[in-house]
Design a protein around this motif. Structure first.
Motif, PDB file in Angstrom:
ATOM      1  N   UNK A   9       0.778  -1.065  -0.203  1.00 47.79           N
ATOM      2  CA  UNK A   9       0.178  -0.348   0.445  1.00 47.79           C
ATOM      3  C   UNK A   9       0.654   1.224   0.332  1.00 47.79           C
ATOM      4  N   UNK A  10       0.279   2.226  -0.351  1.00 48.82           N
ATOM      5  CA  UNK A  10       0.764   3.502  -0.508  1.00 48.82           C
ATOM      6  C   UNK A  10       1.439   4.302   0.602  1.00 48.82           C
ATOM      7  N   UNK A  11       0.741   4.008   1.681  1.00 52.08           N
ATOM      8  CA  UNK A  11       0.714   4.679   3.300  1.00 52.08           C
ATOM      9  C   UNK A  11       0.832   2.647   4.285  1.00 52.08           C
ATOM     10  N   UNK A  12       2.317   3.658   5.035  1.00 56.35           N
ATOM     11  CA  UNK A  12       2.798   2.694   5.818  1.00 56.35           C
ATOM     12  C   UNK A  12       3.150   2.893   7.277  1.00 56.35           C
ATOM     13  N   UNK A  13       2.264   1.858   8.230  1.00 59.08           N
ATOM     14  CA  UNK A  13       2.384   2.122   9.505  1.00 59.08           C
ATOM     15  C   UNK A  13       3.776   1.333  10.092  1.00 59.08           C
ATOM     16  N   UNK A  14       4.574   2.409  10.363  1.00 54.46           N
ATOM     17  CA  UNK A  14       5.671   1.764  10.979  1.00 54.46           C
ATOM     18  C   UNK A  14       5.634   2.137  12.877  1.00 54.46           C
ATOM     19  N   UNK A  15       5.712   0.343  12.640  1.00 52.89           N
ATOM     20  CA  UNK A  15       5.136  -0.129  14.492  1.00 52.89           C
ATOM     21  C   UNK A  15       6.368  -0.064  15.347  1.00 52.89           C
ATOM     22  N   UNK A  16       7.098   0.483  15.275  1.00 52.39           N
ATOM     23  CA  UNK A  16       8.666   0.645  15.791  1.00 52.39           C
ATOM     24  C   UNK A  16       8.442   1.715  16.522  1.00 52.39           C
ATOM     25  N   UNK A  17       7.747   2.989  15.490  1.00 49.87           N
ATOM     26  CA  UNK A  17       7.646   4.462  16.827  1.00 49.87           C
ATOM     27  C   UNK A  17       5.917   4.640  16.903  1.00 49.87           C
ATOM     28  N   UNK A  18       5.285   2.997  17.311  1.00 45.24           N
ATOM     29  CA  UNK A  18       3.768   3.750  17.115  1.00 45.24           C
ATOM     30  C   UNK A  18       3.966   3.783  18.599  1.00 45.24           C
ATOM     31  N   UNK A  19       4.128   3.362  19.571  1.00 37.08           N
ATOM     32  CA  UNK A  19       4.175   4.145  21.294  1.00 37.08           C
ATOM     33  C   UNK A  19       4.949   4.911  21.214  1.00 37.08           C
ATOM     34  N   UNK A  20       6.097   5.686  20.387  1.00 40.19           N
ATOM     35  CA  UNK A  20       6.278   7.629  20.756  1.00 40.19           C
ATOM     36  C   UNK A  20       4.862   8.270  19.911  1.00 40.19           C
ATOM     37  N   UNK A  21       4.248   7.631  18.534  1.00 33.55           N
ATOM     38  CA  UNK A  21       3.088   8.291  18.571  1.00 33.55           C
ATOM     39  C   UNK A  21       2.034   8.048  18.992  1.00 33.55           C
ATOM     40  N   UNK A  22       1.967   7.159  19.967  1.00 31.84           N
ATOM     41  CA  UNK A  22       0.861   7.207  21.215  1.00 31.84           C
ATOM     42  C   UNK A  22       0.939   8.396  21.855  1.00 31.84           C
ATOM     43  N   UNK A  23       1.937   8.350  22.387  1.00 27.48           N
ATOM     44  CA  UNK A  23       2.734   8.921  23.489  1.00 27.48           C
ATOM     45  C   UNK A  23       1.988  10.670  23.440  1.00 27.48           C
ATOM     46  N   UNK A  24       2.578  10.973  22.268  1.00 27.37           N
ATOM     47  CA  UNK A  24       2.017  12.292  21.777  1.00 27.37           C
ATOM     48  C   UNK A  24       0.562  12.492  21.590  1.00 27.37           C
ATOM     49  N   UNK A  25       0.302  11.851  20.854  1.00 30.11           N
ATOM     50  CA  UNK A  25      -1.326  12.247  20.645  1.00 30.11           C
ATOM     51  C   UNK A  25      -1.824  11.896  21.977  1.00 30.11           C
ATOM     52  N   UNK A  26      -1.640  10.845  23.437  1.00 34.87           N
ATOM     53  CA  UNK A  26      -2.050  11.204  24.613  1.00 34.87           C
ATOM     54  C   UNK A  26      -1.634  12.877  25.003  1.00 34.87           C
ATOM     55  N   UNK A  27      -0.468  12.822  24.695  1.00 32.15           N
ATOM     56  CA  UNK A  27       0.326  14.352  25.368  1.00 32.15           C
ATOM     57  C   UNK A  27      -0.689  15.572  24.900  1.00 32.15           C
ATOM     58  N   UNK A  28      -1.508  15.963  24.034  1.00 27.63           N
ATOM     59  CA  UNK A  28      -1.707  16.513  23.040  1.00 27.63           C
ATOM     60  C   UNK A  28      -3.227  16.688  23.625  1.00 27.63           C
ATOM     61  N   UNK A  29      -3.027  15.478  23.948  1.00 26.31           N
ATOM     62  CA  UNK A  29      -4.971  15.094  24.815  1.00 26.31           C
ATOM     63  C   UNK A  29      -5.437  16.140  25.671  1.00 26.31           C
ATOM     64  N   UNK A  30      -4.324  15.865  26.875  1.00 25.44           N
ATOM     65  CA  UNK A  30      -4.347  16.263  28.166  1.00 25.44           C
ATOM     66  C   UNK A  30      -4.503  17.447  27.991  1.00 25.44           C
ATOM     67  N   UNK A  31      -3.215  18.706  27.117  1.00 19.44           N
ATOM     68  CA  UNK A  31      -3.056  20.218  26.941  1.00 19.44           C
ATOM     69  C   UNK A  31      -4.747  20.675  26.216  1.00 19.44           C
TER      70      UNK A  31
END
Length: 665
Positions: A252-274
């Protein structure tokens, strides 16, 4: 990925030779690029062979090229033409892969939330992936694209990272290959092998690459050693070629890099709190609850499935980009030395300029009312400044370039006015508005007697409807072409004109592509002196071009004064006509009307009756007939695509969508 020897040179595959103004235009454009001139304009009149000129320039400079145009239909037409001109090179097609797209939106006034609704086209998705693959392979490549090229795409580094390099005699376990394929978004399917899937039979893998339907890849193991790598025909199963090395690219054209998924989720959580703090501080409790529920649900989906609905809105975090950072697009695959061609620039440039603001306005409302996090604003097209920063060398192509393009090119305008066919710009006559309808009727009778066709352009819907009705009462065979007509109806009206069922078409916007009807010899323009978009100098010249494919082309304008726009358009058309006459005399050319085939709506008379029911005002097609019609059209669409008739294939696809929608009502 094709494993043929890298095509390191563009080679024109045509016996056609440049004629008319083409030789000078080709030389000037080529020389300017080699001198380092960044921006220039090709002012090419209708029918002068601008596509052939650009093809020769690409062949001369030997640089990868992106040709961008403002809609899919024109992109499909250009794709077909360039595929024919560069048969042995990569010519790719990159447009939006949505047949239908309703973006997510919120209307505060009525408290209405609209969910995203989209229908993806798998064939176009294959072509998009093929485009990225060709550019990543470093082969010489020409890409024909719509403005979808300015929207976010996979990062080049990600695409390079997610590749499997296989070699004969390489040590690799079967389990490892399975894991690697799944990591590249391939799915196992032992029953139905289609693009983006694989199946395993003992020590043999069959893989259907995501970017093509032409072949399967067969990997044979002996223990933990790759014994053979080969491609086989998808239909016959016959061996095509064996390879020592093969590169498998993502499915597929779009690829999910599972190696950085944990860091991505932490960033999303941080933005949600703000964001929750912001809504609480401003006493927006509904918005706080809304963003909490939605984002929490999305995070759980990402953890469990690696995917969530609207995942593109988290692209900034998933790619670990900073706020406001320019998203990756197709442009990032071209490197530092390439050519951008903006076709129909008078339409395409304003569309590119407006994409960013329209997208941002919609998303700002979603963010404000708690439907999306602010980071969703970074899932966006390039803004105009970013678009310009990506340009290495650019040619704006238009019969009527805007002042912006000319100014951007510092006045470097190459003219291509003379047509190799010898066809002249039309003659122009201005008549007073007094008794204009009586005069029109007399003129139309003369047209009918000559078996010639006519376009009539008016400014309002009311006048278009009234004039059409009046002309019908005068026993003229006339049809009204308006913007609400769907592809089926529009195409039928134009083809009926060409076949003789109609003699006249009345419309408001007769500037659209797809109206190159050589049988039309007269363009009538009412209210020619009125100010506005459809009567400015560029619009008038574009309308004049509708009859420039007929040897007897003529324009009749009804006006009581000669406006500045009229004056410019008349003088410019006269200048072009005189240049053509001079060329024709010198080369002993007698202009002849262009011959253009009429594509039937469908193949057989029996099937034609099925489609005809759609046009008789029936509220609902018979379900059986509808299914039959769709099946026939789908067969023709696939055949057209196979024959590289991409404009026709795109048109048939639109017909299928409309019939499907009609039958489901």
């Amino acid at each position: 990925m094709s494993q043929k020897k890298l095509a390191n040179s563009f080679v024109l595959t045509t016996e056609l030779k440049p004629k008319g103004d083409q030789p000078n235009a080709i030389k000037s454009l080529t020389d300017n690029i080699k001198k380092g001139i960044k921006s220039q304009v090709l002012l090419g009149a209708t029918g002068t062979g601008k596509t052939f000129t650009i093809a020769n320039v690409i062949n001369n400079i030997q640089k990868n090229a992106l040709i961008i145009v403002h809609n899919k239909t024109l992109a499909a037409q250009l794709y077909s033409e360039f595929k024919e001109l560069f048969k042995n090179n990569n010519v790719e097609y990159f447009v939006s892969y949505f047949d239908f797209y309703q973006p997510e939106a919120y209307i505060p006034r009525s408290d209405t939330y609209i969910e995203k609704s989209a229908k993806q086209n798998e064939e176009i998705e294959l072509l998009r992936l093929s485009t990225i693959n060709s550019l990543a392979s470093k082969e010489k490549t020409i890409v024909i694209a719509s403005v979808a090229a300015i929207y976010a795409s996979v990062a080049p580094n990600d695409f390079e990272k997610f590749r499997i390099v296989l070699s004969q005699n390489q040590t690799r376990t079967i389990k490892q290959l399975q894991y690697d394929l799944i990591r590249l978004q391939y799915q196992r399917n032992d029953i139905d092998l289609h693009p983006g899937t694989f199946r395993q039979k003992g020590d043999t893998f069959e893989i259907a690459p995501g970017h093509t339907e032409e072949y399967y890849l067969r990997i044979s193991f002996f223990g933990n050693t790759i014994e053979e790598i080969a491609t086989t025909d998808t239909v016959t199963g016959k061996l095509i070629e064996r390879y020592k090395t093969f590169v498998i690219v993502p499915a597929n054209e779009y690829i999910m890099d599972s190696d950085r998924l944990d860091e991505s989720i932490e960033r999303i959580k941080s933005e949600l709190i703000e964001r929750e703090k912001y809504f609480a501080k401003n006493n927006k409790l509904v918005e706080k609850q809304r963003i909490h529920e939605r984002t929490t649900h999305d995070i759980e989906s990402l953890k469990e499935l690696g995917y969530c609905s609207g995942i593109e809105n988290y692209s900034r975090h998933l790619e670990l980009r900073s706020e406001g950072q320019t998203p990756y697009t197709l442009f990032d695959y071209f490197g530092d030395d390439w050519l951008l061609v903006v076709d129909e620039s008078h339409m395409t440039v304003p569309q590119i300029r407006g994409m960013y603001n329209g997208d941002r306005s919609r998303k700002e409302t979603l963010v404000k009312y708690g439907f999306r996090l602010p980071s969703a604003l970074d899932n966006r097209p390039l803004n105009f400044e970013e678009f310009n920063s990506k340009i290495n060398k650019i040619i704006y192509v238009s019969a009527t370039p805007n002042d912006y393009e000319i100014k951007k090119s510092h006045g470097v305008v190459i003219e291509q006015i003379v047509r190799p066919t010898g066809l002249l710009d039309p003659t122009i006559e201005v008549r007073p508005t007094k008794y204009q309808i009586d005069d029109l009727v007399k003129t139309l009778k003369e047209q009918v007697d000559k078996k010639s066709k006519t376009f009539i352009s008016v400014l309002t819907i009311k006048m278009a409807e009234s004039l059409t009705e009046y002309l019908k009462n005068q026993k003229f065979k006339v049809a009204y072409l308006h913007n609400e007509l769907k592809t089926l109806e529009r195409t039928k009206i134009i083809n009926d004109l060409r076949r003789g069922k109609h003699d006249i078409i009345v419309g408001i916007n007769l500037l659209r592509e797809g109206l190159d009807v050589p049988e039309v010899s007269l363009m009538v323009i009412f209210d020619a002196d009125k100010p506005g978009l459809f009567r400015n100098e560029k619009s008038l010249i574009q309308m004049f071009g509708r009859v420039a494919r007929n040897e007897n082309g003529k324009v009749l304008m009804y006006a009581d004064t000669i406006s500045e726009s009229m004056d410019y358009a008349i003088k410019e058309t006269k200048r072009r006509r005189e240049l053509q006459i001079k060329y024709n005399k010198k080369n002993h050319i007698i202009p002849k009307t262009i011959k253009k085939p009429i594509f039937d709506d469908i193949s057989s008379k029996e099937d034609a009756k099925v489609i005809e029911s759609y046009f008789k005002g029936q509220n609902k097609m018979n379900q059986k007939n509808s299914i039959k019609a769709i099946a026939v059209l789908r067969k023709e669409m696939l055949q057209a695509a196979k024959n590289q008739e991409y404009e026709r294939a795109a048109h048939l696809r639109d017909m299928i969508i409309e019939l499907t929608n009609q039958s489901s009502k």
